[in-house]
Enzyme design. Structure first.
Site, PDB file in Angstrom:
ATOM      1  N   LYS A   1       0.842  -1.210   0.000  1.00 10.96           N
ATOM      2  CA  LYS A   1       0.000   0.000   0.000  1.00 10.96           C
ATOM      3  C   LYS A   1       0.876   1.259   0.000  1.00 10.96           C
ATOM      4  CE  LYS A   1      -1.322   1.701   3.985  1.00 10.96           C
ATOM      5  NZ  LYS A   1      -1.284   3.052   4.560  1.00 10.96           N
ATOM      6  N   ASN A   2       1.886   1.284   0.869  1.00 13.49           N
ATOM      7  CA  ASN A   2       2.646   2.523   1.040  1.00 13.49           C
ATOM      8  C   ASN A   2       3.627   2.796  -0.098  1.00 13.49           C
ATOM      9  OD1 ASN A   2       1.227   3.083   3.307  1.00 13.49           O
ATOM     10  ND2 ASN A   2       2.857   2.542   4.764  1.00 13.49           N
TER      11      ASN A   2
ATOM     12  N   ARG B   1      -8.479  -0.082   4.916  1.00 12.58           N
ATOM     13  CA  ARG B   1      -7.649   0.938   4.280  1.00 12.58           C
ATOM     14  C   ARG B   1      -6.345   0.343   3.772  1.00 12.58           C
ATOM     15  NH1 ARG B   1      -7.811   6.713   7.020  1.00 12.58           N
ATOM     16  NH2 ARG B   1      -6.610   6.996   5.123  1.00 12.58           N
TER      17      ARG B   1
ATOM     18  N   CYS C   1      -4.672  13.345  13.103  1.00 12.45           N
ATOM     19  CA  CYS C   1      -4.538  11.920  12.823  1.00 12.45           C
ATOM     20  C   CYS C   1      -4.443  11.188  14.147  1.00 12.45           C
ATOM     21  CB  CYS C   1      -3.281  11.693  11.996  1.00 12.45           C
ATOM     22  SG  CYS C   1      -2.945   9.979  11.727  1.00 12.45           S
TER      23      CYS C   1
ATOM     24  N   ARG D   1       0.897  14.932  13.138  1.00 11.16           N
ATOM     25  CA  ARG D   1       1.576  14.639  11.866  1.00 11.16           C
ATOM     26  C   ARG D   1       1.688  15.907  11.022  1.00 11.16           C
ATOM     27  NH1 ARG D   1      -0.661   9.135   9.399  1.00 11.16           N
ATOM     28  NH2 ARG D   1       1.344   9.120   8.340  1.00 11.16           N
TER      29      ARG D   1
ATOM     30  N   ASP E   1       5.119   0.795  11.982  1.00  9.80           N
ATOM     31  CA  ASP E   1       3.890   0.157  11.487  1.00  9.80           C
ATOM     32  C   ASP E   1       3.744  -1.292  11.947  1.00  9.80           C
ATOM     33  OD1 ASP E   1       3.236   2.486  10.208  1.00  9.80           O
ATOM     34  OD2 ASP E   1       3.931   1.851   8.233  1.00  9.80           O
TER      35      ASP E   1
HETATM   36  N1  EPU Z   1       7.131  14.616  10.477  1.00  9.75           N
HETATM   37  C1  EPU Z   1       7.365  15.944  10.749  1.00  9.75           C
HETATM   38  N2  EPU Z   1       7.143  16.850   9.731  1.00  9.75           N
HETATM   39  C2  EPU Z   1       6.722  16.481   8.491  1.00  9.75           C
HETATM   40  C3  EPU Z   1       6.512  15.113   8.239  1.00  9.75           C
HETATM   41  C4  EPU Z   1       6.732  14.205   9.249  1.00  9.75           C
HETATM   42  O1  EPU Z   1       7.729  16.316  11.853  1.00  9.75           O
HETATM   43  O2  EPU Z   1       6.560  17.340   7.635  1.00  9.75           O
HETATM   44  C5  EPU Z   1       7.370  13.621  11.543  1.00  9.75           C
HETATM   45  C6  EPU Z   1       6.141  12.767  11.859  1.00  9.75           C
HETATM   46  O3  EPU Z   1       5.289  13.425  12.767  1.00  9.75           O
HETATM   47  C7  EPU Z   1       6.773  11.518  12.429  1.00  9.75           C
HETATM   48  C8  EPU Z   1       8.050  11.377  11.613  1.00  9.75           C
HETATM   49  O4  EPU Z   1       8.309  12.675  11.068  1.00  9.75           O
HETATM   50  O5  EPU Z   1       7.108  11.687  13.768  1.00  9.75           O
HETATM   51  C9  EPU Z   1       7.961  10.374  10.492  1.00  9.75           C
HETATM   52  O6  EPU Z   1       6.788  10.576   9.723  1.00  9.75           O
HETATM   53  P1  EPU Z   1       6.768  10.342   8.158  1.00  9.75           P
HETATM   54  O7  EPU Z   1       6.673  11.643   7.469  1.00  9.75           O
HETATM   55  O8  EPU Z   1       7.899   9.457   7.767  1.00  9.75           O
HETATM   56  O9  EPU Z   1       5.385   9.590   7.977  1.00  9.75           O
HETATM   57  P2  EPU Z   1       4.554   9.546   6.638  1.00  9.75           P
HETATM   58  O10 EPU Z   1       5.479   9.641   5.496  1.00  9.75           O
HETATM   59  O11 EPU Z   1       3.441  10.529   6.709  1.00  9.75           O
HETATM   60  C10 EPU Z   1       4.637   6.978   6.203  1.00  9.75           C
HETATM   61  C11 EPU Z   1       3.660   5.848   6.139  1.00  9.75           C
HETATM   62  C12 EPU Z   1       3.149   5.536   7.539  1.00  9.75           C
HETATM   63  C13 EPU Z   1       4.347   5.186   8.439  1.00  9.75           C
HETATM   64  C14 EPU Z   1       5.361   6.337   8.417  1.00  9.75           C
HETATM   65  C15 EPU Z   1       6.628   6.034   9.184  1.00  9.75           C
HETATM   66  C16 EPU Z   1       2.639   6.054   3.960  1.00  9.75           C
HETATM   67  C17 EPU Z   1       1.435   6.331   3.148  1.00  9.75           C
HETATM   68  N3  EPU Z   1       2.543   6.214   5.278  1.00  9.75           N
HETATM   69  O12 EPU Z   1       3.919   8.111   6.705  1.00  9.75           O
HETATM   70  O13 EPU Z   1       2.315   4.391   7.417  1.00  9.75           O
HETATM   71  O14 EPU Z   1       3.915   4.941   9.743  1.00  9.75           O
HETATM   72  O15 EPU Z   1       5.730   6.631   7.050  1.00  9.75           O
HETATM   73  O16 EPU Z   1       7.268   4.924   8.669  1.00  9.75           O
HETATM   74  O17 EPU Z   1       3.656   5.653   3.435  1.00  9.75           O
HETATM   75  C18 EPU Z   1       0.536   2.945   7.937  1.00  9.75           C
HETATM   76  O18 EPU Z   1       0.736   2.370   6.867  1.00  9.75           O
HETATM   77  O19 EPU Z   1      -0.207   2.472   8.842  1.00  9.75           O
HETATM   78  C19 EPU Z   1       1.191   4.237   8.179  1.00  9.75           C
HETATM   79  C20 EPU Z   1       0.758   5.097   9.094  1.00  9.75           C
END
Ligand code: EPU
Length: 424
Positions: free
Chosen positions: A22-23, A403, A115, A120, A311
């Site tokens: 998915k991701n 999802r 969220c 986030r 995850d």
């Molecule tokens: N963060 C910031 N600022 C930003 C973006 C992120 O401070 O602009 C922080 C977040 O709050 C968090 C950390 O950085 O503490 C990492 O977050 P990240 O941005 O890597 O998360 P994401 O890219 O939004 C993806 C996956 C998530 C998974 C995370 C971490 C997808 C669609 N989502 O989210 O997957 O938990 O990386 O590996 O790829 C899931 O599949 O259940 C899921 C939540």
């Protein structure tokens, strides 16, 4: 809202195929906006998040056809305005920012809302896009973005207080592929899904090196072309079924096909440390997991790849809830991601959560109770708990699991679980 009734205590056996990730699918679908030509993406899982992304692409004007796992996208005629009604349903919608800016020089995307797994923010996404020439105006909950002088490569460090950002790295990479000059992303996320996106973009003619490391270099090109791509196996779905094997399989274990061993190293190490049996085939494409004779607790600290994935922590909470001894799980990436623990306590688990850390004292058995799924991985944890609990557990708000887990009820039935989905 569907619910799942799981009748616990039936041993699992046999095998299932793991779906495409998915991701990886979500940013790759968004990246199809980068070319006027046809893009064909295979092994896209049939889950509601990929459906939302397809709806967003269609709303932006792309032609999308889906036939079983294969999606064909043509983005010859697209607009820059992603509708709030769709964007609000899924945070990963923000992945369209990078491609829209690169292709059209402008984008209008709603700020994603709160969220349940914690704070986030999107500051790092915006930092990256600004560094290469995007101007951003926030108004009425929308991010209005323009590129008055076009996009120009730059060096950007994307490390946040909790480490690198996966989708933030994706967004900048997708914007930079059509920028003038070279972009270097320092502290880039190295997750396999980022590498899959980079490979997809390379297939479209992008010049990217270093994906899978903390430094990604992107040399902008004039134009991208169509391509065909197969999504990598879903390491989190595989990991979830591996935990099911450790918790609920008979002596022979359960076998998962179409996996990638390399992506499952941290999960495999923790299952072995906890005393379970994990056996891969020589090619690393199938794995058999069986419960160990003397399981024991362990300590997990989540970390960016190649560390233990956030995850997977909820699913290991389920495993440790019924494993003798004390286990500790600390989530450094999403310290508030412990909603599943309160629900599992309703089933008799002994878990104390404080300051981003769960301390779990294993009990002999959990017992059935009506529980509420709060997010995707929390729901998976509840299903795992229910498989071994005494009695019939009712898991409400099943849409969370739909999802991200393709046909999870059918896969579990194939493995011999007893459960039924109640449609309401
Ligand atoms: N963060 C910031 N600022 C930003 C973006 C992120 O401070 O602009 C922080 C977040 O709050 C968090 C950390 O950085 O503490 C990492 O977050 P990240 O941005 O890597 O998360 P994401 O890219 O939004 C993806 C996956 C998530 C998974 C995370 C971490 C997808 C669609 N989502 O989210 O997957 O938990 O990386 O590996 O790829 C899931 O599949 O259940 C899921 C939540």
């Amino acid at each position: 809202m569907d619910k799942l009734i799981v009748h616990g205590g039936h041993k699992l056996s046999g095998s299932v195929n793991i779906s495409g990730a998915k991701n990886a699918s979500l940013p790759i679908l968004a990246a199809a906006l980068l070319t006027e030509e046809d893009v064909i993406i295979r092994r896209v899982p049939d889950v509601s998040d990929t459906n939302y992304m397809i709806q967003i692409l269609s709303a932006l004007g792309a032609e999308v056809e889906r036939s079983s796992g294969t999606v064909r996208v043509n983005s010859a005629n697209i607009t820059h305005d992603a509708p709030y009604e769709l964007v609000r349903k899924m945070r990963a919608s923000i992945c369209v920012m990078g491609p829209l800016l690169a292709r059209l020089g402008k984008a209008r995307v709603s700020l994603p809302g709160g969220c349940v797994i914690g704070d986030r923010p999107v500051d790092l996404h915006l930092k990256g896009l600004k560094a290469i020439g995007t101007e951003i105006d926030m108004e009425g909950g929308n991010m209005d973005m323009t590129t008055p002088n076009g996009l120009t490569g730059a060096e950007v460090d994307l490390r946040g207080k909790n480490g690198p950002t996966v989708l933030g790295t994706d967004n900048l990479m997708m914007a930079a592929v059509l920028a003038k000059g070279t972009t270097v992303i320092e502290s880039a996320a190295a997750e396999p899904e980022v590498v899959d996106l980079a490979n997809f973009l390379i297939g479209m003619g992008a010049k990217i090196s270093g994906a899978g490391t903390s430094r990604i270099t992107i040399e902008g090109v004039e134009k991208l072309h169509g391509t065909e791509h197969t999504i990598i196996p879903d390491r989190i779905e595989a990991g979830t079924f591996m935990v099911a094997g450790a918790m609920a399989a008979g002596e022979e274990g359960i076998t998962l096909h179409r996996i990638c061993k390399e992506h499952l190293v941290p999960v495999t190490e923790k299952l072995i440390e906890a005393g379970h049996q994990v056996q891969f085939n020589d090619a690393g494409t199938s794995v058999t997991v069986a419960p160990g004779k003397h399981p024991q607790g362990a300590k997990i600290i989540t970390a960016p790849h190649p560390g233990f994935p956030t995850d997977m922590q909820a699913q290991f909470s389920s495993l440790f809830a019924v494993t003798k001894g004390i286990s500790v799980i600390e989530d450094t990436i999403f310290p508030q991601r412990f909603m599943h623990c309160a629900e599992m306590s309703r089933m008799g688990a002994n878990i104390k959560v404080d300051n981003g850390t769960a301390v779990i004292e294993g009990v002999e058995k959990l017992s059935a109770a009506p529980v509420m799924a709060s997010d995707l991985r929390a729901s998976a944890a509840l299903v795992l708990s229910a498989l071994t609990a005494e009695g019939s557990t009712e898991i409400n708000r099943l849409y969370h699991i739909d999802r991200g887990y393709e046909h999870i009820d059918e896969k579990l039935l194939t493995l011999g679980a007893r459960l039924e989905r109640v449609r309401e």
